[in-house]
Scaffold this motif. Structure first.
Motif, mmCIF file in Angstrom:
data_model
loop_
_atom_site.group_PDB
_atom_site.id
_atom_site.type_symbol
_atom_site.label_atom_id
_atom_site.label_comp_id
_atom_site.label_asym_id
_atom_site.label_seq_id
_atom_site.Cartn_x
_atom_site.Cartn_y
_atom_site.Cartn_z
ATOM 1 N N MET A 4 -1.506 -1.726 3.337
ATOM 2 C CA MET A 4 -1.915 -0.921 2.180
ATOM 3 C C MET A 4 -2.541 0.394 2.634
ATOM 4 O O MET A 4 -2.292 1.450 2.041
ATOM 5 C CB MET A 4 -2.894 -1.710 1.315
ATOM 6 N N GLU A 5 -3.336 0.344 3.693
ATOM 7 C CA GLU A 5 -3.940 1.571 4.227
ATOM 8 C C GLU A 5 -2.855 2.530 4.721
ATOM 9 O O GLU A 5 -2.943 3.743 4.510
ATOM 10 C CB GLU A 5 -4.890 1.229 5.370
ATOM 11 N N ALA A 6 -1.833 1.981 5.356
ATOM 12 C CA ALA A 6 -0.740 2.816 5.854
ATOM 13 C C ALA A 6 0.034 3.461 4.698
ATOM 14 O O ALA A 6 0.410 4.642 4.773
ATOM 15 C CB ALA A 6 0.201 1.983 6.723
ATOM 16 N N ASP A 50 1.159 8.240 1.264
ATOM 17 C CA ASP A 50 1.105 8.903 -0.036
ATOM 18 C C ASP A 50 0.253 10.161 -0.002
ATOM 19 O O ASP A 50 0.600 11.175 -0.628
ATOM 20 C CB ASP A 50 0.565 7.939 -1.101
ATOM 21 N N ARG A 51 -0.878 10.122 0.699
ATOM 22 C CA ARG A 51 -1.738 11.309 0.777
ATOM 23 C C ARG A 51 -0.997 12.476 1.416
ATOM 24 O O ARG A 51 -1.040 13.605 0.907
ATOM 25 C CB ARG A 51 -3.000 10.994 1.578
ATOM 26 N N ILE A 52 -0.317 12.202 2.503
ATOM 27 C CA ILE A 52 0.425 13.261 3.182
ATOM 28 C C ILE A 52 1.601 13.726 2.333
ATOM 29 O O ILE A 52 1.863 14.927 2.208
ATOM 30 C CB ILE A 52 0.888 12.764 4.564
ATOM 31 N N MET A 53 2.314 12.790 1.736
ATOM 32 C CA MET A 53 3.475 13.113 0.912
ATOM 33 C C MET A 53 3.113 14.043 -0.245
ATOM 34 O O MET A 53 3.910 14.893 -0.654
ATOM 35 C CB MET A 53 4.076 11.804 0.383
ATOM 36 N N HIS A 54 1.896 13.899 -0.776
ATOM 37 C CA HIS A 54 1.476 14.697 -1.929
ATOM 38 C C HIS A 54 0.754 15.984 -1.536
ATOM 39 O O HIS A 54 0.260 16.692 -2.413
ATOM 40 C CB HIS A 54 0.578 13.863 -2.842
ATOM 41 N N SER A 55 0.709 16.308 -0.263
ATOM 42 C CA SER A 55 0.049 17.536 0.164
ATOM 43 C C SER A 55 0.770 18.753 -0.430
ATOM 44 O O SER A 55 1.978 18.915 -0.209
ATOM 45 C CB SER A 55 0.045 17.647 1.688
ATOM 46 N N PRO A 56 0.075 19.597 -1.178
ATOM 47 C CA PRO A 56 0.731 20.738 -1.840
ATOM 48 C C PRO A 56 1.455 21.671 -0.879
ATOM 49 O O PRO A 56 2.491 22.246 -1.232
ATOM 50 C CB PRO A 56 -0.435 21.456 -2.540
ATOM 51 N N ILE A 60 1.988 12.378 10.012
ATOM 52 C CA ILE A 60 1.473 11.049 10.359
ATOM 53 C C ILE A 60 1.297 10.928 11.873
ATOM 54 O O ILE A 60 0.277 10.434 12.358
ATOM 55 C CB ILE A 60 2.410 9.945 9.832
ATOM 56 N N LEU A 61 2.288 11.390 12.610
ATOM 57 C CA LEU A 61 2.244 11.318 14.069
ATOM 58 C C LEU A 61 1.039 12.083 14.622
ATOM 59 O O LEU A 61 0.370 11.618 15.550
ATOM 60 C CB LEU A 61 3.535 11.887 14.651
ATOM 61 N N GLU A 62 0.758 13.224 14.025
ATOM 62 C CA GLU A 62 -0.344 14.059 14.509
ATOM 63 C C GLU A 62 -1.705 13.516 14.100
ATOM 64 O O GLU A 62 -2.648 13.497 14.901
ATOM 65 C CB GLU A 62 -0.182 15.486 13.992
ATOM 66 N N LYS A 63 -1.824 13.062 12.844
ATOM 67 C CA LYS A 63 -3.145 12.756 12.296
ATOM 68 C C LYS A 63 -3.461 11.258 12.242
ATOM 69 O O LYS A 63 -4.625 10.873 12.293
ATOM 70 C CB LYS A 63 -3.258 13.355 10.893
ATOM 71 N N HIS A 64 -2.442 10.410 12.111
ATOM 72 C CA HIS A 64 -2.684 8.968 11.983
ATOM 73 C C HIS A 64 -1.634 8.168 12.741
ATOM 74 O O HIS A 64 -0.942 7.316 12.160
ATOM 75 C CB HIS A 64 -2.706 8.558 10.511
ATOM 76 N N PRO A 65 -1.512 8.386 14.055
ATOM 77 C CA PRO A 65 -0.490 7.667 14.824
ATOM 78 C C PRO A 65 -0.717 6.157 14.866
ATOM 79 O O PRO A 65 0.216 5.405 15.161
ATOM 80 C CB PRO A 65 -0.608 8.283 16.223
ATOM 81 N N TYR A 80 11.968 5.071 0.548
ATOM 82 C CA TYR A 80 10.616 4.933 0.004
ATOM 83 C C TYR A 80 10.599 5.051 -1.518
ATOM 84 O O TYR A 80 11.247 5.915 -2.104
ATOM 85 C CB TYR A 80 9.691 6.013 0.585
ATOM 86 N N LEU A 81 9.895 4.157 -2.131
ATOM 87 C CA LEU A 81 9.331 4.253 -3.467
ATOM 88 C C LEU A 81 8.293 3.139 -3.516
ATOM 89 O O LEU A 81 8.649 1.974 -3.528
ATOM 90 C CB LEU A 81 10.354 4.099 -4.588
ATOM 91 N N ARG A 82 7.042 3.545 -3.472
ATOM 92 C CA ARG A 82 5.986 2.562 -3.250
ATOM 93 C C ARG A 82 5.982 1.468 -4.309
ATOM 94 O O ARG A 82 5.807 0.282 -3.990
ATOM 95 C CB ARG A 82 4.626 3.254 -3.215
#
Length: 327
Positions: free
Chosen positions: A245-247, A252-258, A182-187, A224-226
């Motif tokens: 919601m965007e955050a 979630d997108r990062i959390m689910h990265s394989p 998150i820090l790198e891609k969406h600070p 966390y548990l959305r």
């Protein structure tokens, strides 16, 4: 007050799945001497006329060697990767009462087992025993996908008694790695995760306020548990904003990265331990056996740890439900 961490988290807690898959040092094998120590502790417990859950750590003496291994595990959970998998507990040669006593005894030598529901249960049954269509059924009581989350305790332990016919893969992800991504891609979203949100199901009658991230005294923690966050905000009548919601979607997108998660199919006799502030855990959906006696079954421990990190005032610790006699 915790501060917003604006530098990447370094150290063993910031692992990725790719790191873990090439390094099996997170897997520990119970040795014959360890099993003997547990069996002798069980015999001592029986000789005292004690049984689960009515005994203390002193009633279940496990010997110096295993104590040292558990002390190393405790340190790894708080200061290392934040999780470990132990293999080789001979679950099928213990009776039901014996198995619970052995598992609970291990828990007592790590920390303090805490209540997992208002009834005061100290071992949770994780099995498909609920109706998925009933809104009162918790997801862990079904065979459905269990989203990444943290439990309301310092550490969670899972003992595999039986595995499913198919599926039910356990998955872990590093909180520090999510943070770094998150820090790198969406600070631009970082500050939102430090806001106070209402969470349902934090072992209190009403939704409780907590941030998602907290950085305090050099350690990053997460809750966390959305679904429970959204439910808590809905119950309290505090709708999430568009940017919030965007955050959450970004999280979630990062959390689910394989590439950042580690998956494991737990076998009977496997014990998984995870620090709820440093690791999020999940489970895939599964197909169970027709025979009830063969269906997937896990026993869960929630532990309050003596070496747990100090938490920020706005990120209060959650260690299970109050014992029934204190309500």
């Amino acid at each position: 007050m915790s501060i917003i961490l604006k530098n990447p988290v370094t150290g063993p807690a910031a692992w990725t799945g790719q790191d873990i898959q090439n390094d099996t040092s997170w897997i520990e094998q119970l040795q014959a001497s360890d099993i003997q120590a547990l069996d002798e502790a069980l015999a001592t417990l029986k000789s005292k006329g004690r049984a689960f859950p009515n005994f203390e750590r002193e009633d279940f003496p496990i010997g110096t060697a295993l104590l040292k291994r558990l002390a190393a595990l405790s340190d790894e959970l708080e200061n290392g990767r934040g999780f470990s998998l132990w293999r080789g507990l001979p679950v099928h040669r213990y009776s039901e009462d014996e198995l619970k006593a052995v598992y609970y005894g291990i828990g007592l030598h790590l920390g303090l087992p805490v209540c997992q529901n208002p009834r005061g249960d100290l071992l949770g049954e994780v099995a498909a025993v609920g109706d998925p269509k009933d809104v009162r059924t918790r997801v862990y009581q079904t065979n459905l996908y269990l989203p990444y989350h943290s439990d309301p305790s310092d550490v969670v332990g899972l003992l595999c008694v039986r595995k499913a016919k198919q599926g039910g893969i356990s998955s872990l992800v590093s909180v520090a790695r999510i943070y770094n991504e998150i820090l790198e891609k969406h600070p631009e979203y970082l500050g939102i995760y430090y806001r106070m949100f209402y969470f349902e199901h934090l072992c209190e009658p009403q939704p409780s306020l907590s941030p998602i991230f907290s950085y305090h005294l050099g350690k990053l923690s997460c809750r966390y548990l959305r679904q429970y966050l959204e439910l808590g905000c809905d119950i309290k009548g505090v709708p999430l904003s568009k940017v919030e919601m965007e955050a959450l979607d970004c999280f979630d997108r990062i959390m689910h990265s394989p590439e950042i998660r580690v998956d494991m199919l737990m076998e009977p006799g496997d014990l998984q331990f995870a620090n709820n502030y440093a690791v999020l855990h999940s489970r895939t959906e599964f197909e169970d056996h027709d025979d009830v006696a063969q269906r997937r079954r896990m026993l869960r421990l929630w532990l309050k740890m003596p070496n747990a990190r100090e938490l920020a005032p706005e990120f209060p610790g959650r260690n299970g439900f109050p014992p029934p006699n204190t309500l």
